[in-house]
Design an enzyme around this catalytic site. Structure first.
Site, PDB file in Angstrom:
ATOM      1  N   SER A  54       0.830  -1.193   0.000  1.00 48.03           N
ATOM      2  CA  SER A  54       0.000   0.000   0.000  1.00 48.03           C
ATOM      3  C   SER A  54       0.874   1.256   0.000  1.00 48.03           C
ATOM      4  CB  SER A  54      -0.938  -0.047   1.208  1.00 48.03           C
ATOM      5  OG  SER A  54      -1.877   1.001   1.169  1.00 48.03           O
TER       6      SER A  54
ATOM      7  N   ASP B 193       3.213  24.095  -1.160  1.00 48.15           N
ATOM      8  CA  ASP B 193       4.575  23.877  -1.653  1.00 48.15           C
ATOM      9  C   ASP B 193       5.179  22.539  -1.251  1.00 48.15           C
ATOM     10  OD1 ASP B 193       4.708  24.510   1.025  1.00 48.15           O
ATOM     11  OD2 ASP B 193       6.391  25.917   0.839  1.00 48.15           O
TER      12      ASP B 193
ATOM     13  N   HIS C 188      -7.325  -5.239  -0.881  1.00 48.38           N
ATOM     14  CA  HIS C 188      -6.147  -4.416  -0.615  1.00 48.38           C
ATOM     15  C   HIS C 188      -5.167  -5.069   0.353  1.00 48.38           C
ATOM     16  CE1 HIS C 188      -3.955  -0.632  -0.517  1.00 48.38           C
ATOM     17  NE2 HIS C 188      -3.959  -0.676   0.793  1.00 48.38           N
TER      18      HIS C 188
END
Length: 430
Positions: free
Chosen positions: A143, A357, A410
């Site tokens: 993951s 940023d 998953h």
């Protein structure tokens, strides 16, 4: 580096502690502790190293009580290094206690901004230099751990001899909004499959949600269980055994006491275990930042959610015309204020969501010229890491060999780890 050791079932276990810079751009500045547990099977002292990158973000390295599953398979070929990624486990844990001690919300956010994948890669490189004497090591990532390995292949491929990824190929430049559009669609599909298997659970879920709208019920953490918090138990839908776990949660949620209908203590305890982020604060606070690259996320999961009627926050459980669905791996700004474990960090999380940023994490050019053997298990029905993005990235990494399957959800590495790792090793070395 400080090292201690002990024995476990025919293995040497070495616990390493290493000081690393908080900000790798300022190597002479503040340091934090990095912790890793190395496991070496008797007779395998000369084997190469494999470092494990745990899912998350904010998940600590595995603490195996028994050396089974993927760890058992890995120990045939490697010395296994279970890394506590910075801020987790014994690696200078970043939680509501330690982070709030940094000062106000701005100071907390500035600190937490140093806990992304690029910093984890830089930490790993310092640890590798200490352990291997500069020789490259193998990496296995599940993951978010696969996101870290993709960043590793971008920034320091010389440190890797081979890379193995399960359920963890990220979009290289995909905005958070697009990630969530895909994950919401897949979450809706998993809901449809779940309620097709257990039709009565839709009725029970609606009953519990309507009850919570008018009755105060408290989780063991002390927070009121609201209808919108209840729907977050849907994170279980992305697990191999999640359908059954949710069915057992909902099979008998009510009890009548002195003529009053209430939720059972067992239901509240089980729901609380899924919903509370106590001890996992870093996961919630950093979750959207893993998709932030030179742009802010502005709580993308919250903004995109309204595009899906069955998942909309204001969906009425009493309205039968629209299915009433559970949400998945999505973190919301209100959640950080409802969960007592997260509330102290809510303002810092808002600042991280507005941060413009954050640097790019992946280098498309470096990946296009990759020379490290890479094998990746990509799950077609993955609810957390969209198949479409994984396939696009697989095509962008030179030489990557994908294993495409719908046999797993998953968390396949947890349910069939020995087989999955064995296949990935063979694929990478073909």
């Amino acid at each position: 580096m400080d090292t201690s050791r002990y024995r476990l079932d025919g293995h040497d276990v070495l616990e390493h502690r290493l000081a690393v810079p908080l900000d790798h751009a300022d190597p002479g500045g503040e340091t934090i502790q990095l912790f890793a547990r190395e496991i070496v099977r008797d007779g395998n002292a000369g084997k190469p190293y494999l470092v494990w990158f745990q899912g998350g973000p904010g998940g600590r390295g595995d603490r195996p009580a028994q050396l089974t599953g993927w760890v058992h398979r890995a120990l045939r070929d490697y010395r296994v290094v279970l890394l506590d990624q910075r801020g987790t486990g014994n690696s200078s844990p970043a939680d509501a206690l330690t982070v709030t001690a940094r000062g106000d919300a701005a100071a907390q956010a500035a600190y937490l901004a140093h806990f992304r994948a690029n910093a984890i890669v830089a930490d790993a490189e310092l640890l590798r230099a200490e352990l291997t004497g500069g020789e490259p090591w193998a990496a296995l990532g599940q993951s978010y751990g696969g996101f870290v390995i993709t960043a590793y292949l971008s920034a320091a491929p010389q440190g890797l001899r081979e890379a193995l990824i399960t359920a963890g190929l990220p979009g290289l430049s995909t905005p958070a909004e697009q990630v969530y559009r895909l994950t919401y669609a897949k979450t809706a599909r998993r809901n449809a499959q779940y309620f097709a298997r257990y039709p009565d659970d839709q009725r029970r879920l609606r009953e519990v949600a309507q009850h919570l709208a008018g009755t105060e019920e408290l989780l063991p953490s002390g927070e009121r269980l609201s209808p919108r918090r209840l729907r977050q138990v849907g994170i279980q839908l992305g697990a191999d055994r999640g359908f059954d776990a949710l069915h057992y949660l909902l099979e008998e949620p009510f009890v009548t006491v002195n003529g009053t209908r209430r939720l059972t203590r067992a239901f509240l305890a089980d729901a609380g275990a899924i919903l509370s982020y106590a001890g996992r604060e870093l996961y919630a606070v950093l979750h959207e930042t893993i998709y932030a690259q030179r742009q802010a996320t502005h709580w993308a999961a919250q903004r995109v959610r309204s595009e899906f009627a069955t998942l909309a926050e204001d969906a009425d459980p009493a309205w039968p015309a629209t299915p009433y669905y559970l949400t998945g791996e999505h973190i919301y700004p209100w959640q950080l204020r409802e969960d007592p474990a997260l509330a102290p960090l809510a303002d810092a999380a808002d600042l991280l969501a507005a941060k413009e940023d954050f640097p790019a994490l992946y280098d498309a050019r470096a990946l296009a010229h990759n020379e490290v053997p890479v094998a990746a298990a990509i799950y077609v029905d993955d609810m957390f890491v969209p198949f479409e993005l994984s396939m696009e990235t697989a095509r962008s990494i030179r030489g990557l060999r994908p294993w495409i399957t719908n046999d797993y959800q998953h968390d396949g590495i947890r349910t069939d780890g020995e087989h999955i790792l064995d296949r990935l090793i063979a694929l990478a070395r073909r």
